[in-house]
Design an enzyme around this catalytic site. Structure first.
Site, short mmCIF file in Angstrom:
data_model
loop_
_atom_site.label_atom_id
_atom_site.label_comp_id
_atom_site.label_asym_id
_atom_site.label_seq_id
_atom_site.Cartn_x
_atom_site.Cartn_y
_atom_site.Cartn_z
CB VAL A 143 -0.98 0.01 1.19
CG1 VAL A 143 -1.84 1.26 1.17
CG2 VAL A 143 -1.87 -1.23 1.16
CE LYS A 178 -10.57 -5.25 5.61
NZ LYS A 178 -10.34 -6.22 4.53
N1 HSE Z 1 -6.29 -9.06 3.33
C1 HSE Z 1 -7.29 -8.13 2.99
C2 HSE Z 1 -8.26 -8.80 2.03
C3 HSE Z 1 -6.67 -6.90 2.42
O1 HSE Z 1 -7.96 -9.90 1.51
O2 HSE Z 1 -9.33 -8.26 1.80
C4 HSE Z 1 -7.56 -5.70 2.42
O3 HSE Z 1 -7.88 -5.28 3.69
#
Ligand code: HSE
Length: 369
Positions: free
Chosen positions: A10, A202
């Site tokens: 990123v 999340k």
């Molecule tokens: N590892 C995460 C995914 C990356 O596969 O969605 C993005 O947050």
């Protein structure tokens, strides 16, 4: 000036986007110039176009008054938490893609940002390039958000899509994900993806934002996809749907409780979430005025995630010392145990060699196949 901490997938994408779209980004951020002054990373990157910017001492960034915005793309909780706290307290805005950090410390860091009149922004921490944090905190501000459900992890959605569409076993789909490079979406430790921890972080960020109280990952029952077999996928098809790893949360009718969970779930073919495939993410948000809204797009990957980070950098520069007061939540209320929804729900139980009548007797009326 800005600084980037962490030059992984990123962080390097952020530098690439800023260099590529430099002029329009400068114009949109209402600055006369925008430059990356430092990149902090423990590794060396010989031959990299930004080679001259690399430093290894965080204090250089902290003590440079010319650095107004710091991008944190290091990942992990430590030392990201210490570095971000120090930057905010030193009057620098911070933009991060680090969901682990926001899920664990978001409330505290937003507090430091407010105290020091700077911004702490994290659009990229959920849904990669999909705009979701800003739409919830600003565009849907008129709504009481009562619930949301989402496919929040690209790696697991890629694996499930291979199982559903190609009849591939879990282990083979996981290997394919690595071979095709989908691994660049996965966490440093891919178990965070397949065991559901990434989706859980999340869910915590979205639930904290939607419902206004910090939700911690250890309060959320979290199940990944490692136990899903092709038989389960076939049963789901027979039932008229697909299995997806969903992160869900809702507020109780009286508004007093928050419930959240991450688990594989049957998704009916008619749901918009059923056709979200490969590494794409989608989040369905239910507001009391707008009804259902679905946000869909690339939930992971270098440039999509960098796109969200750079938009936050533009926002932080444009805002100067004006704090985003729509982006906040209160500390968590003490809760006993997990935030699992007590409402009755339909469950799928697959038991080999058990007569349907026995299953019905144990689990009550249901469809026994
Ligand atoms: N590892 C995460 C995914 C990356 O596969 O969605 C993005 O947050």
């Amino acid at each position: 000036y800005i600084a980037i901490m962490g030059y992984g997938v990123v962080g390097s994408g952020v530098a690439e986007v800023i260099n590529k779209n430099h002029d329009s980004i400068v114009r949109k951020s209402t600055q006369s110039e925008l430059e990356i002054k430092y990149i902090l990373d423990l590794k060396d990157f010989p031959g990299d176009p930004n080679e001259k910017l690399f430093i290894k001492d965080f204090n250089i960034i902290l003590n440079d008054p010319e650095v107004k915005v710091v991008v944190e793309t290091m990942g992990g909780l430590h030392p990201a938490y210490e570095f971000v706290s120090a930057c905010l307290k030193a009057g620098k805005s911070v933009v991060t893609s680090n969901k682990e950090l926001v899920a664990a410390k978001g409330c505290e860091l937003l507090g430091y940002a407010a105290e020091h009149n700077v911004n702490f922004l994290f659009e990229a921490s959920v849904g990669g390039g999909i705009p979701i944090i800003r739409p919830i905190s600003q565009c849907l501000a008129a709504n009481e958000i009562n619930e949301f459900a989402g496919i929040l992890n690209g790696t697991t959605n890629f694996i499930l899509t291979r199982m559903i569409n190609d009849g591939m076993a879990f282990e083979d789909a996981l290997k394919l994900a690595h071979r095709l490079g989908t691994v660049r979406f996965s966490e440093r430790d891919p178990s965070a993806d397949i065991l559901g921890f990434d989706a859980c972080r999340k869910v915590c960020i979205l639930a904290s934002l939607c419902f206004g109280k910090h939700v911690y990952p250890d309060q959320v029952h979290t199940e990944g996809i490692t136990e899903i077999t092709l038989e389960d996928v076939e049963y789901a098809k027979d039932w008229g749907g697909v299995i997806k790893l969903l992160g869900r949360a809702r507020k109780s009718e009286d508004g007093k409780h928050i419930y959240a969970i991450v688990s594989p779930a049957f998704v009916d073919h008619h749901s918009q979430l059923a056709s979200v495939d490969d590494v794409f993410n989608a989040i369905l948000v239910r507001g009391d005025a707008i009804g259902d809204v679905v946000f869909y797009g690339r939930g992971a990957g270098k440039l999509p995630t960098a796109s969200a980070v750079v938009a936050d950098v533009v926002d932080a520069l444009k805002n100067g010392s004006k704090v985003h007061d729509s982006l906040f939540w209160q500390p968590a209320e003490p809760v006993e145990g997990m935030l699992t929804d007590p409402a009755p729900a339909a469950y799928y139980v697959r038991a080999a060699g058990v007569a349907p009548a026995v299953v019905e007797a144990i689990y009550g009326r249901g469809r026994v196949v």
